[in-house]
Scaffold this motif. Sequence first.
Motif, PDB file in Angstrom:
ATOM      1  N   ILE A 280     -19.920 -62.164 -61.794  1.00  0.00           N
ATOM      2  CA  ILE A 280     -19.110 -61.140 -61.136  1.00  0.00           C
ATOM      3  C   ILE A 280     -17.702 -61.700 -60.997  1.00  0.00           C
ATOM      4  O   ILE A 280     -17.509 -62.736 -60.351  1.00  0.00           O
ATOM      5  CB  ILE A 280     -19.685 -60.773 -59.756  1.00  0.00           C
ATOM      6  N   VAL A 281     -16.727 -61.042 -61.617  1.00  0.00           N
ATOM      7  CA  VAL A 281     -15.355 -61.524 -61.623  1.00  0.00           C
ATOM      8  C   VAL A 281     -14.460 -60.456 -61.022  1.00  0.00           C
ATOM      9  O   VAL A 281     -14.475 -59.299 -61.467  1.00  0.00           O
ATOM     10  CB  VAL A 281     -14.877 -61.881 -63.041  1.00  0.00           C
ATOM     11  N   VAL A 282     -13.684 -60.846 -60.011  1.00  0.00           N
ATOM     12  CA  VAL A 282     -12.766 -59.928 -59.342  1.00  0.00           C
ATOM     13  C   VAL A 282     -11.384 -60.062 -59.975  1.00  0.00           C
ATOM     14  O   VAL A 282     -10.784 -61.130 -59.947  1.00  0.00           O
ATOM     15  CB  VAL A 282     -12.687 -60.221 -57.829  1.00  0.00           C
ATOM     16  N   ASP A 283     -10.917 -58.978 -60.588  1.00  0.00           N
ATOM     17  CA  ASP A 283      -9.565 -58.902 -61.142  1.00  0.00           C
ATOM     18  C   ASP A 283      -9.253 -60.116 -62.024  1.00  0.00           C
ATOM     19  O   ASP A 283      -8.363 -60.918 -61.698  1.00  0.00           O
ATOM     20  CB  ASP A 283      -8.563 -58.800 -60.009  1.00  0.00           C
ATOM     21  N   PRO A 284      -9.939 -60.286 -63.141  1.00  0.00           N
ATOM     22  CA  PRO A 284      -9.807 -61.529 -63.910  1.00  0.00           C
ATOM     23  C   PRO A 284      -8.506 -61.675 -64.683  1.00  0.00           C
ATOM     24  O   PRO A 284      -8.204 -62.763 -65.168  1.00  0.00           O
ATOM     25  CB  PRO A 284     -10.993 -61.461 -64.872  1.00  0.00           C
ATOM     26  N   THR A 285      -7.713 -60.591 -64.811  1.00  0.00           N
ATOM     27  CA  THR A 285      -6.524 -60.662 -65.678  1.00  0.00           C
ATOM     28  C   THR A 285      -5.268 -60.171 -64.965  1.00  0.00           C
ATOM     29  O   THR A 285      -4.334 -59.703 -65.614  1.00  0.00           O
ATOM     30  CB  THR A 285      -6.754 -59.815 -66.948  1.00  0.00           C
ATOM     31  N   SER A 286      -5.207 -60.285 -63.658  1.00  0.00           N
ATOM     32  CA  SER A 286      -4.059 -59.744 -62.924  1.00  0.00           C
ATOM     33  C   SER A 286      -2.779 -60.516 -63.185  1.00  0.00           C
ATOM     34  O   SER A 286      -1.687 -60.007 -62.938  1.00  0.00           O
ATOM     35  CB  SER A 286      -4.362 -59.753 -61.421  1.00  0.00           C
ATOM     36  N   ALA A 287      -2.867 -61.775 -63.655  1.00  0.00           N
ATOM     37  CA  ALA A 287      -1.681 -62.612 -63.788  1.00  0.00           C
ATOM     38  C   ALA A 287      -1.364 -62.959 -65.233  1.00  0.00           C
ATOM     39  O   ALA A 287      -0.629 -63.904 -65.489  1.00  0.00           O
ATOM     40  CB  ALA A 287      -1.865 -63.899 -62.981  1.00  0.00           C
TER      41      ALA A 287
ATOM     42  N   VAL B  67     -19.940 -65.525 -58.354  1.00  0.00           N
ATOM     43  CA  VAL B  67     -18.806 -64.655 -58.037  1.00  0.00           C
ATOM     44  C   VAL B  67     -17.522 -65.458 -58.187  1.00  0.00           C
ATOM     45  O   VAL B  67     -17.408 -66.556 -57.645  1.00  0.00           O
ATOM     46  CB  VAL B  67     -18.920 -64.089 -56.605  1.00  0.00           C
ATOM     47  N   VAL B  68     -16.564 -64.923 -58.943  1.00  0.00           N
ATOM     48  CA  VAL B  68     -15.284 -65.586 -59.186  1.00  0.00           C
ATOM     49  C   VAL B  68     -14.173 -64.638 -58.756  1.00  0.00           C
ATOM     50  O   VAL B  68     -14.197 -63.450 -59.097  1.00  0.00           O
ATOM     51  CB  VAL B  68     -15.107 -65.950 -60.671  1.00  0.00           C
ATOM     52  N   ASP B  69     -13.219 -65.159 -57.989  1.00  0.00           N
ATOM     53  CA  ASP B  69     -12.078 -64.346 -57.590  1.00  0.00           C
ATOM     54  C   ASP B  69     -10.803 -65.156 -57.742  1.00  0.00           C
ATOM     55  O   ASP B  69     -10.824 -66.303 -58.180  1.00  0.00           O
ATOM     56  CB  ASP B  69     -12.236 -63.824 -56.160  1.00  0.00           C
ATOM     57  N   ASN B  70      -9.686 -64.564 -57.359  1.00  0.00           N
ATOM     58  CA  ASN B  70      -8.400 -65.236 -57.533  1.00  0.00           C
ATOM     59  C   ASN B  70      -8.141 -66.306 -56.490  1.00  0.00           C
ATOM     60  O   ASN B  70      -7.080 -66.941 -56.515  1.00  0.00           O
ATOM     61  CB  ASN B  70      -7.258 -64.207 -57.495  1.00  0.00           C
ATOM     62  N   ARG B  71      -9.072 -66.502 -55.554  1.00  0.00           N
ATOM     63  CA  ARG B  71      -8.936 -67.583 -54.592  1.00  0.00           C
ATOM     64  C   ARG B  71      -9.688 -68.834 -55.041  1.00  0.00           C
ATOM     65  O   ARG B  71      -9.664 -69.846 -54.357  1.00  0.00           O
ATOM     66  CB  ARG B  71      -9.471 -67.144 -53.219  1.00  0.00           C
ATOM     67  N   SER B  72     -10.348 -68.775 -56.191  1.00  0.00           N
ATOM     68  CA  SER B  72     -11.065 -69.947 -56.689  1.00  0.00           C
ATOM     69  C   SER B  72     -10.066 -71.044 -57.022  1.00  0.00           C
ATOM     70  O   SER B  72      -8.951 -70.775 -57.475  1.00  0.00           O
ATOM     71  CB  SER B  72     -11.891 -69.579 -57.922  1.00  0.00           C
ATOM     72  N   ARG B  73     -10.467 -72.293 -56.819  1.00  0.00           N
ATOM     73  CA  ARG B  73      -9.546 -73.425 -56.911  1.00  0.00           C
ATOM     74  C   ARG B  73      -9.902 -74.345 -58.069  1.00  0.00           C
ATOM     75  O   ARG B  73     -11.042 -74.429 -58.503  1.00  0.00           O
ATOM     76  CB  ARG B  73      -9.574 -74.231 -55.609  1.00  0.00           C
ATOM     77  N   LEU B  74      -8.863 -75.041 -58.535  1.00  0.00           N
ATOM     78  CA  LEU B  74      -9.043 -76.194 -59.404  1.00  0.00           C
ATOM     79  C   LEU B  74      -8.867 -77.430 -58.542  1.00  0.00           C
ATOM     80  O   LEU B  74      -8.038 -77.447 -57.627  1.00  0.00           O
ATOM     81  CB  LEU B  74      -8.007 -76.185 -60.536  1.00  0.00           C
TER      82      LEU B  74
END
Length: 626
Positions: free
Chosen positions: A505-512, A425-432
């Motif tokens: 599973i990717v949550v909102d992958p292109t919002s930015a 699961v990948v979302d916009n809170r994932s970090r580098l």
Amino acid sequence: MRPLPVAEPGNPDIRSATRYLLWLAGRIARPLSAASFCGLLWLGSQAMMPVVIREAIDEGLVPGDMDAVLSWSAVLLGLGVVQAVSGTVRRRLNLYNALSAGFRTVQLVVGHAHHLGASLERRVDDGEMVSIGTSDMNTIGNAFDIVGRTVGALFSVALVAVVLLDQSASLALMLLVALPAIILLMGYTLRPLHRRQGAYRDLQGELTSRLTDVVAGLRVLRGVGGETSFARSYRERSQRVRHAGSRVAGAEALIRSAQVLLPGLLVATVTWIGARAALSGSVTPGELVAFYAYAAFLVEPLGIFTETADRFARAHVAARRVVAVLALRPESRQQPQPDAPSPSASETGEAPPAGPVRPGPAPALVDEGSGLAVPAGALLVVVAPAAEGVRLADRLGGYTDAPVSCDGLPLTGLPAREVRRRILVVDNRSRLFKGPLRASLDPHHRSDDAAIGDALRAAAAEDVVEALPDGLDTEITGDGRRFSGGQRQRLVLARALLADPDVLIVVDPTSAVDAHTEDRIGQRLRAARAGRTTVLISSSPLLLDRADVVAFLPRGRVTASGSHRALLAADEEYRLVIQRETGADGPEVPVPGPSSGPSPDPSDTPPSPRPAGRASTPLASGRSTE
């Protein structure tokens, strides 16, 4: 002593903060006992020094016997050696105990955070977790650091009482009465400190959470001009923390003054009584010196007792916070019974699915709560409200106890490691992470440059790496703050593609990202994930038009499914949602087709603020541009 941290921290007793501290003591019982024995030798040898000095005076100096003086001097030197060696070993053991208790606490909290999964950030503030991993860890460790000295102080006070009882019964009785009274009085002064420390700890955790939120969203705040408002709010909260800290400092100042005053009064009383006894001739000169030495020596054990009470009061506050986190359990949502019939569309008022139900392969994932069935090997896009999109990703990823099955097997019956291996699961809170970009994209070092390049191209992120001075070997800061929101989003997507899970599973992958980059991502993502199951939670028409199946969940259950174009033609509610997404006013919504020709360079946009929990796309949200 074993190396730290230990491989397995154990199962803590979290029924109360006191029980948790006792459990920690049991985990380090052997080094704690060794530290206590060394503390006994350390302070016990100091307590015997006045006796040796007394004998050297009375048996050597007064009668002029230098042999006796030398003999007792040798004994005094031996006590000094014992004190030095035991003090050194005690300090090392105390440090080990402090680090062991602190590391074990952090291990338990981090491990439990992993067990809680996505529900953690909805139930515990980021600042609270940071405080537990820093200040609370040290506070609990400091309590176990002083145990060795406390045991030595207890033994030395008992030893002094026995020696004084042999020399002066009145002094011994006074000591036996005065010491417990002083300890009880100091314990009474610790009560307000305990309460104030708890209040200060609460405010400190809130302020840390606010600070982490501001730092994480600084780019967005600048974009909307909200820095001044947040700075004002932070100053107000900071002043509250400062006032609470001043109240704690006031209580600590009272305790510190009592630590000096009360033992000082005891020293003065013992010295006065001993001086009167020497004037009356009832004690020898050596005994008078010993009286004063004991009085001066007792200041240290009394200070240790007070410091012990202070440290364990602080540790109790910290342990209460730790226990509160460890007591959290993974969220278990109430789901319909498997044998209960689902309500029909006519009963719920929901629109029927667009188009007939077509036979296909067995679904890779089935969520009984929403009725969502994800076909194996398909690219499925889910259109759902923000909160429901978050919950759906959590359920499909196995982060809750919801009835979700993968290839016919319930996720709750599979080992967590197996679920994580198969479903990502990948979302916009994932970090580098800080370090070379290569290590952040391929943390397990399993891929070569060609594979990493393919993943970057599929995520339309190859231009991001090309612009870096050292390419994949460029050092990046924590959370990749040198990148824009869209660049981070594409790099995180590339990392997910490089992991190549069975189900992504990717949550909102292109919002930015801008529309041209979004179209390239949709085209390349479909090709990169061909034959593998992919679920996107998004309401972007550019992604919806490339999906094999679109599932519409306006109220937590699937009301329509089919292709994007079929749903636009057959489902009015779906059509209205897409109209709000695209900003179209008329009843006809243009359906984008595959892009032709070269696309212009991307123009990343900052992601919009998200609700607490996993980041998601709103059911109908405008897309910000920059």
